[in-house]
Structures are given as C-alpha cells and as structure tokens.
Design an enzyme around this catalytic site. Structure first.
Site, PDB file in Angstrom:
ATOM      1  N   HIS A 115       0.802  -1.233   0.000  1.00 56.11           N
ATOM      2  CA  HIS A 115       0.000   0.000   0.000  1.00 56.11           C
ATOM      3  C   HIS A 115       0.835   1.283   0.000  1.00 56.11           C
ATOM      4  O   HIS A 115       0.526   2.251   0.686  1.00 56.11           O
ATOM      5  CB  HIS A 115      -0.948   0.008   1.194  1.00 56.11           C
ATOM      6  CG  HIS A 115      -1.983  -1.077   1.166  1.00 56.11           C
ATOM      7  ND1 HIS A 115      -2.523  -1.577   0.004  1.00 56.11           N
ATOM      8  CD2 HIS A 115      -2.591  -1.771   2.183  1.00 56.11           C
ATOM      9  CE1 HIS A 115      -3.410  -2.520   0.294  1.00 56.11           C
ATOM     10  NE2 HIS A 115      -3.461  -2.667   1.604  1.00 56.11           N
ATOM     11  N   HIS A 186      -9.249   2.140   1.392  1.00 53.87           N
ATOM     12  CA  HIS A 186      -9.345   1.002   2.305  1.00 53.87           C
ATOM     13  C   HIS A 186     -10.443   1.223   3.351  1.00 53.87           C
ATOM     14  O   HIS A 186     -10.256   0.878   4.528  1.00 53.87           O
ATOM     15  CB  HIS A 186      -7.994   0.777   2.988  1.00 53.87           C
ATOM     16  CG  HIS A 186      -7.700  -0.657   3.306  1.00 53.87           C
ATOM     17  ND1 HIS A 186      -8.466  -1.411   4.175  1.00 53.87           N
ATOM     18  CD2 HIS A 186      -6.717  -1.488   2.866  1.00 53.87           C
ATOM     19  CE1 HIS A 186      -7.961  -2.627   4.274  1.00 53.87           C
ATOM     20  NE2 HIS A 186      -6.897  -2.705   3.491  1.00 53.87           N
ATOM     21  N   GLU A 330     -12.120  -2.802  -2.482  1.00 59.96           N
ATOM     22  CA  GLU A 330     -11.100  -1.905  -3.018  1.00 59.96           C
ATOM     23  C   GLU A 330     -11.003  -2.091  -4.534  1.00 59.96           C
ATOM     24  O   GLU A 330     -10.471  -3.085  -5.011  1.00 59.96           O
ATOM     25  CB  GLU A 330      -9.747  -2.207  -2.364  1.00 59.96           C
ATOM     26  CG  GLU A 330      -9.769  -2.151  -0.843  1.00 59.96           C
ATOM     27  CD  GLU A 330      -8.630  -2.946  -0.217  1.00 59.96           C
ATOM     28  OE1 GLU A 330      -7.480  -2.832  -0.699  1.00 59.96           O
ATOM     29  OE2 GLU A 330      -8.896  -3.695   0.746  1.00 59.96           O
TER      30      GLU A 330
END
Length: 377
Positions: A115, A186, A330
């Site tokens: 991420h 998220h 997502e």
C-alpha cells in the site's frame, strides 16, 4: 435541494515530510435523504458514512475514529485510508523497466511493499483545493524518489455525494516521469452498523460479477496467473451468505477473503456494476460501480481476534473493531502488475502527458423487497 457541506476542525497531525503539526479538517456532505459522508484531510480518509435503514434508523456503516491519534496508532490497518502510489503488494519491493531496476521501500516485514510504503497516501495530509456542490477535492504532490518511486506525481481525489445516495470517488493523477500508479481506498464497511461486528457481517449477502481471481502464493504475491472460480468458495455471481462462506476458510492459510477479483471483463469503457452487498435484517444495500479491472474483497481478517487474546481496537463510540467484523471493496488494477509479464495484467505505468483516471461509485439504498414490504404495511 443541493447537498450540504459542513467543515470543522478534526485535530492536529504531524506532517510526515516537514515533521510540523498541521490542522486537519473534516468535511461532511449531507443529502436530503439523511445520508451523510465525512472525509478528513489526513490520508483523504473516509471517516464516516451515515444512512437510514428500512425503519429510518440512522447508523454509521463505515469504521473509523473520532481522533487523529487513533488513526496514527492503527496505521497498519489502513482504516478508511487512501492507498498509493501503488495499492496492494509489490513483490520484493522492486520492479524493472528495461535495464533499470527500481528499488522501493519494503514496509511489510522487510519482504515487500504494501500500500505505498512507510509513508503512503494514507499518511499524508492532503491539501483541499475545492469545496462545492460538486464535491470536495483533495490534492497531494508525491515527490520523485519518495518510497523509491520515480517522478513527481500530482494526485487529486474528489469525493461527491448526490441525492440518489451515491458516494463517488474520482482519482486523477499526472506525472513528469514514467511511474507505476494504482490508487484505491481502504474503507471498512458493515451495513448493520460500524459496531455490529462479526455477527452483523455474517448476516450480509455478497455478490461479485467475476469468474476469475488473481492467483497468489502463500505471501499473497500474484503468480501472474488467474484462477477460474466456478463452484468454489470464491464464486459469488449469485448472492451468497457471507457467514456461511467464511466458515469454509477455517482450514485455509488465509482465514477469510482477501482476493483480487477480475471484474469489468469485456467492459473496456464506462463505470459498471461490479459488486453488491446486502444486509437483509436492516434492508441496507450497497452497490459498487467502477471502471477498474480488479476488486479486492477483504473481510477484515487481520483486525484484532479478541477471542484469542488480541488487544482490542477501539473505534467510534467506544466500539470494538474485530476480525471478520467488516468488509472492504477496493477497486484497483491488479496487484504487483509492474512485475507480472502477463498479457492479461493491464499496465499500471503512467506516462508524462497521460492522465490516470479511476472512478468508483458506492450506491447505498434500501432493498426493493423492503420497500415493497414497507409500502404494504
């Protein structure tokens, strides 16, 4: 009647680049149906989504916190945060273009990047560049070399809400040097209410318009292949009860869903319906529309397992956020796509002069069957 926007101070957060504390503001959009969405400058985080159920009881259906410190202390869970420059995993924290190897930071157990690295887009304080009926637009300029990525990347995120209970997120980005870009969000949802936990999540039905998932190894790094999901626990082309499905993960390495589903196959243009979740007891439903080829569906497998001794995560209203007590949807391009020499993995490289455009719409409503029942009373 247009959507109303309120602005307030949310708290102080340290700018990760200057190390100087900055004021973080919260913006709340409210429509005429008593639905509201709050976003904050830190991480361009979705902090709250409040909506009525079939009985007109309003609940917050998005996990989050009421203070900056809680977001900082639970950073590893990315609660509500923006994911970038590259969402999901990058194998070995590196990629190669031609003869040039780019070494990125490895923020997950020093084995790969997750991420966006140590200071991903979830950790920066976004500048507010517009606040109007058209939504709230945040901007962040990611400097060349940050977390190992080449090029200065200018990203804007626009959040908007309308009176059809649609929450839209539009990501746009430009670069001055070729760089990989794969943005996502998220946010953790539970349509029974953010505090409803595993019992509430188990009551949901889920439907995902997909026949394949991205194949991964034991570290959840893509192999470059796809798996057909006919007659497997991943086949959710017709609605399935999430509680029943989660029980089938007891003997698997990953205890729940954390998979990138291939969506929008054959739909190369436009924003299409890729998934739907319903909580029948409350009547709340959520549809996901996107122009992206992937949908990472995650059932909060890594949130605290309090029954087995994990320290609790305390959210809004002193609620406990637990393992299998929420879900994430997502929308994204495929994980680790810069390393996968596979013709079906769409490129995540952005060139100078090109525009990255990622659109997702979360449509919240009351199931039609509930509306019929209510009208008959």
């Amino acid at each position: 009647m247009s959507v109303k926007i309120e602005e307030e101070i949310f708290g102080l957060a340290k700018n990760p680049f200057t190390k100087i504390p900055e004021m973080v503001r919260r913006f709340t959009m409210t429509n005429r149906n008593q639905m509201s969405v709050s976003v904050i400058q830190l991480g361009a985080i979705i902090q709250s989504v409040r909506m009525p159920d079939a009985y007109q009881k309003i609940e917050d259906v998005c996990l989050g916190f009421d203070d900056i410190a809680s977001y900082v202390n639970t950073k590893a869970a990315y609660i509500g945060g923006t994911l970038g420059r590259v969402a999901n995993r990058v194998a070995n924290g590196e990629y190669t273009v031609g003869e040039t190897k780019y070494e990125l930071t490895k923020n997950f157990k020093n084995t790969y990047q997750l991420h966006g690295g140590f200071v991903g887009f979830d950790s920066v304080i976004w500048e507010v560049v517009r606040k109007s009926d058209l939504g709230i637009t945040f901007r962040h300029v990611s400097p060349a070399g940050h977390e190992g990525y080449p090029g200065n990347l200018t990203t804007t995120i626009t959040y908007w809400l309308d009176n059809q209970n649609r929450l839209g997120v539009r990501y746009e980005a430009f670069t001055d040097e070729m760089t990989p870009v794969n943005l996502s969000n998220h946010a953790y949802f539970n349509l029974a209410g953010h505090a409803a936990g595993p019992k509430g999540l188990a009551e949901h039905t889920v439907e995902i318009a997909s026949t394949r998932i991205v194949d991964t190894d034991d570290d959840q790094i893509p192999t470059g292949k796809f798996l057909d999901i006919d007659d497997t626990v991943f086949d959710m082309r017709i609605p399935v009860l999430l509680g029943d499905r989660l029980k089938q993960f007891d003997n698997r390495l990953i205890k729940g869903y954390d998979n990138c589903f291939v969506v929008n196959e054959g739909n190369d243009s436009g924003i299409n319906l890729v998934g739907k979740l319903v909580h029948p007891p409350s009547g709340r439903a959520m549809e996901i529309y996107s122009n992206q080829p992937g949908l990472q569906f995650y059932t909060a497998n890594n949130l605290p397992d309090e029954e087995n001794g994990d320290a609790p995560m305390i959210g809004k209203e002193c609620s406990h956020y637990r393992k299998h007590g929420s879900f994430c949807v997502e929308t994204e391009k495929f994980p680790d796509a810069m390393n996968q020499h596979h013709p079906e993995f769409s490129s995540i490289f952005l060139q100078p002069g090109e525009k990255y455009l990622h659109e997702v719409i979360y449509k919240f409503n009351i199931e039609e069957s509930w509306k019929c029942c209510c009208n008959n009373k």
